[in-house]
Design a protein around this motif. Sequence first.
Motif, PDB file in Angstrom:
ATOM      1  N   MET A   1       0.835  -1.168   0.000  1.00 43.65           N
ATOM      2  CA  MET A   1       0.000   0.000   0.000  1.00 43.65           C
ATOM      3  C   MET A   1       0.890   1.245   0.000  1.00 43.65           C
ATOM      4  SD  MET A   1      -3.154   0.259   2.479  1.00 43.65           S
ATOM      5  CE  MET A   1      -3.983   1.714   2.865  1.00 43.65           C
ATOM      6  N   LEU A   2       0.677   2.108  -0.951  1.00 43.43           N
ATOM      7  CA  LEU A   2       1.492   3.307  -1.096  1.00 43.43           C
ATOM      8  C   LEU A   2       0.963   4.427  -0.212  1.00 43.43           C
ATOM      9  CD1 LEU A   2       1.939   3.329  -4.969  1.00 43.43           C
ATOM     10  CD2 LEU A   2       3.609   2.673  -3.269  1.00 43.43           C
ATOM     11  N   PRO A   3       1.866   5.224   0.347  1.00 39.23           N
ATOM     12  CA  PRO A   3       1.415   6.344   1.174  1.00 39.23           C
ATOM     13  C   PRO A   3       0.733   7.402   0.317  1.00 39.23           C
ATOM     14  CG  PRO A   3       3.793   6.378   0.953  1.00 39.23           C
ATOM     15  CD  PRO A   3       3.303   5.115   0.306  1.00 39.23           C
ATOM     16  N   GLY A   4      -0.304   8.010   0.872  1.00 40.30           N
ATOM     17  CA  GLY A   4      -1.047   9.043   0.167  1.00 40.30           C
ATOM     18  C   GLY A   4      -0.361  10.388   0.254  1.00 40.30           C
ATOM     19  N   GLY A   5      -0.956  11.384  -0.382  1.00 37.99           N
ATOM     20  CA  GLY A   5      -0.403  12.722  -0.405  1.00 37.99           C
ATOM     21  C   GLY A   5      -0.321  13.351   0.975  1.00 37.99           C
ATOM     22  N   ILE A   6      -1.336  13.125   1.785  1.00 35.46           N
ATOM     23  CA  ILE A   6      -1.355  13.698   3.132  1.00 35.46           C
ATOM     24  C   ILE A   6      -0.243  13.068   3.982  1.00 35.46           C
ATOM     25  CG2 ILE A   6      -2.707  13.943   5.237  1.00 35.46           C
ATOM     26  CD1 ILE A   6      -5.204  14.099   3.470  1.00 35.46           C
ATOM     27  N   SER A   7      -0.058  11.779   3.850  1.00 29.61           N
ATOM     28  CA  SER A   7       0.993  11.095   4.610  1.00 29.61           C
ATOM     29  C   SER A   7       2.378  11.624   4.238  1.00 29.61           C
ATOM     30  CB  SER A   7       0.952   9.593   4.351  1.00 29.61           C
ATOM     31  OG  SER A   7      -0.275   9.056   4.781  1.00 29.61           O
ATOM     32  N   LEU A   8       2.599  11.822   2.950  1.00 29.55           N
ATOM     33  CA  LEU A   8       3.893  12.340   2.504  1.00 29.55           C
ATOM     34  C   LEU A   8       4.115  13.768   3.015  1.00 29.55           C
ATOM     35  CD1 LEU A   8       4.072  11.009  -1.159  1.00 29.55           C
ATOM     36  CD2 LEU A   8       5.319  10.194   0.834  1.00 29.55           C
ATOM     37  N   ALA A   9       3.061  14.568   3.031  1.00 30.47           N
ATOM     38  CA  ALA A   9       3.169  15.933   3.546  1.00 30.47           C
ATOM     39  C   ALA A   9       3.501  15.930   5.033  1.00 30.47           C
ATOM     40  CB  ALA A   9       1.873  16.696   3.290  1.00 30.47           C
ATOM     41  N   VAL A  10       2.884  15.042   5.796  1.00 30.30           N
ATOM     42  CA  VAL A  10       3.163  14.948   7.231  1.00 30.30           C
ATOM     43  C   VAL A  10       4.609  14.513   7.454  1.00 30.30           C
ATOM     44  CG1 VAL A  10       2.598  13.679   9.341  1.00 30.30           C
ATOM     45  CG2 VAL A  10       0.763  14.556   7.894  1.00 30.30           C
ATOM     46  N   ILE A  11       5.076  13.549   6.692  1.00 29.58           N
ATOM     47  CA  ILE A  11       6.464  13.088   6.807  1.00 29.58           C
ATOM     48  C   ILE A  11       7.421  14.223   6.480  1.00 29.58           C
ATOM     49  CG2 ILE A  11       8.179  11.533   5.793  1.00 29.58           C
ATOM     50  CD1 ILE A  11       5.874   9.480   5.517  1.00 29.58           C
ATOM     51  N   ALA A  12       7.121  14.993   5.433  1.00 33.54           N
ATOM     52  CA  ALA A  12       7.989  16.112   5.050  1.00 33.54           C
ATOM     53  C   ALA A  12       8.041  17.171   6.145  1.00 33.54           C
ATOM     54  CB  ALA A  12       7.503  16.726   3.734  1.00 33.54           C
ATOM     55  N   VAL A  13       6.904  17.479   6.758  1.00 35.94           N
ATOM     56  CA  VAL A  13       6.863  18.487   7.829  1.00 35.94           C
ATOM     57  C   VAL A  13       7.647  17.995   9.039  1.00 35.94           C
ATOM     58  CG1 VAL A  13       5.336  19.652   9.484  1.00 35.94           C
ATOM     59  CG2 VAL A  13       4.733  19.575   7.060  1.00 35.94           C
ATOM     60  N   VAL A  14       7.493  16.739   9.395  1.00 35.80           N
ATOM     61  CA  VAL A  14       8.218  16.188  10.541  1.00 35.80           C
ATOM     62  C   VAL A  14       9.721  16.201  10.272  1.00 35.80           C
ATOM     63  CG1 VAL A  14       8.613  14.076  11.882  1.00 35.80           C
ATOM     64  CG2 VAL A  14       6.283  14.816  11.379  1.00 35.80           C
ATOM     65  N   ALA A  15      10.132  15.821   9.069  1.00 30.56           N
ATOM     66  CA  ALA A  15      11.553  15.846   8.719  1.00 30.56           C
ATOM     67  C   ALA A  15      12.090  17.271   8.774  1.00 30.56           C
ATOM     68  CB  ALA A  15      11.766  15.257   7.327  1.00 30.56           C
ATOM     69  N   LEU A  16      11.296  18.233   8.321  1.00 32.02           N
ATOM     70  CA  LEU A  16      11.720  19.631   8.366  1.00 32.02           C
ATOM     71  C   LEU A  16      11.876  20.109   9.796  1.00 32.02           C
ATOM     72  CD1 LEU A  16      12.306  22.131   6.646  1.00 32.02           C
ATOM     73  CD2 LEU A  16       9.889  22.693   6.786  1.00 32.02           C
ATOM     74  N   LEU A  17      10.972  19.697  10.660  1.00 34.26           N
ATOM     75  CA  LEU A  17      11.064  20.088  12.067  1.00 34.26           C
ATOM     76  C   LEU A  17      12.263  19.440  12.765  1.00 34.26           C
ATOM     77  CD1 LEU A  17       7.307  19.970  13.144  1.00 34.26           C
ATOM     78  CD2 LEU A  17       8.738  22.010  12.848  1.00 34.26           C
ATOM     79  N   ILE A  18      12.543  18.198  12.447  1.00 32.14           N
ATOM     80  CA  ILE A  18      13.629  17.478  13.114  1.00 32.14           C
ATOM     81  C   ILE A  18      14.996  17.963  12.628  1.00 32.14           C
ATOM     82  CG2 ILE A  18      14.739  15.217  13.353  1.00 32.14           C
ATOM     83  CD1 ILE A  18      11.949  13.984  13.386  1.00 32.14           C
ATOM     84  N   PHE A  19      15.177  18.041  11.320  1.00 28.67           N
ATOM     85  CA  PHE A  19      16.502  18.325  10.772  1.00 28.67           C
ATOM     86  C   PHE A  19      16.728  19.794  10.446  1.00 28.67           C
ATOM     87  CE2 PHE A  19      15.699  13.850   9.549  1.00 28.67           C
ATOM     88  CZ  PHE A  19      16.702  13.272  10.300  1.00 28.67           C
ATOM     89  N   GLY A  20      15.694  20.547  10.233  1.00 35.53           N
ATOM     90  CA  GLY A  20      15.833  21.962   9.896  1.00 35.53           C
ATOM     91  C   GLY A  20      16.038  22.164   8.408  1.00 35.53           C
ATOM     92  N   PRO A  21      15.750  23.379   7.935  1.00 37.96           N
ATOM     93  CA  PRO A  21      15.819  23.641   6.490  1.00 37.96           C
ATOM     94  C   PRO A  21      17.242  23.639   5.931  1.00 37.96           C
ATOM     95  CG  PRO A  21      15.298  25.650   7.690  1.00 37.96           C
ATOM     96  CD  PRO A  21      15.262  24.517   8.687  1.00 37.96           C
ATOM     97  N   LYS A  22      18.249  23.862   6.754  1.00 35.10           N
ATOM     98  CA  LYS A  22      19.629  23.892   6.253  1.00 35.10           C
ATOM     99  C   LYS A  22      20.196  22.487   6.073  1.00 35.10           C
ATOM    100  CE  LYS A  22      20.812  28.396   8.101  1.00 35.10           C
ATOM    101  NZ  LYS A  22      21.722  29.161   8.949  1.00 35.10           N
ATOM    102  N   LYS A  23      19.743  21.545   6.874  1.00 37.54           N
ATOM    103  CA  LYS A  23      20.304  20.194   6.854  1.00 37.54           C
ATOM    104  C   LYS A  23      19.625  19.293   5.812  1.00 37.54           C
ATOM    105  CE  LYS A  23      23.101  17.335   9.019  1.00 37.54           C
ATOM    106  NZ  LYS A  23      24.524  17.475   8.979  1.00 37.54           N
ATOM    107  N   LEU A  24      18.370  19.571   5.452  1.00 40.11           N
ATOM    108  CA  LEU A  24      17.645  18.692   4.534  1.00 40.11           C
ATOM    109  C   LEU A  24      18.310  18.554   3.158  1.00 40.11           C
ATOM    110  CD1 LEU A  24      13.854  19.268   5.241  1.00 40.11           C
ATOM    111  CD2 LEU A  24      15.231  17.263   5.715  1.00 40.11           C
TER     112      LEU A  24
END
Length: 62
Positions: A1-24
């Motif tokens: 089962m492939l992740p939907g658009g909302i799931s990918l957006a949530v993952i992207a936001v969490v990654a941005l919060l954890i690593f920051g915009p400079k590290k991504l």
Amino acid sequence: MLPGGISLAVIAVVALLIFGPKKLPELGKAAGSTLREFKDATKGLADDDDDVKPAKKDEKQQ
């Protein structure tokens, strides 16, 4: 089962919060180079298998 658009957006936001915009971008570049090296290594293995030809029946019996 492939992740939907909302799931990918949530993952992207969490990654941005954890690593920051400079590290991504650095993480993306590292992941890309790792995948490229893996692809080259597996391609080399597949090419090695193509080089080995099975022996003929007559050659096996000798």
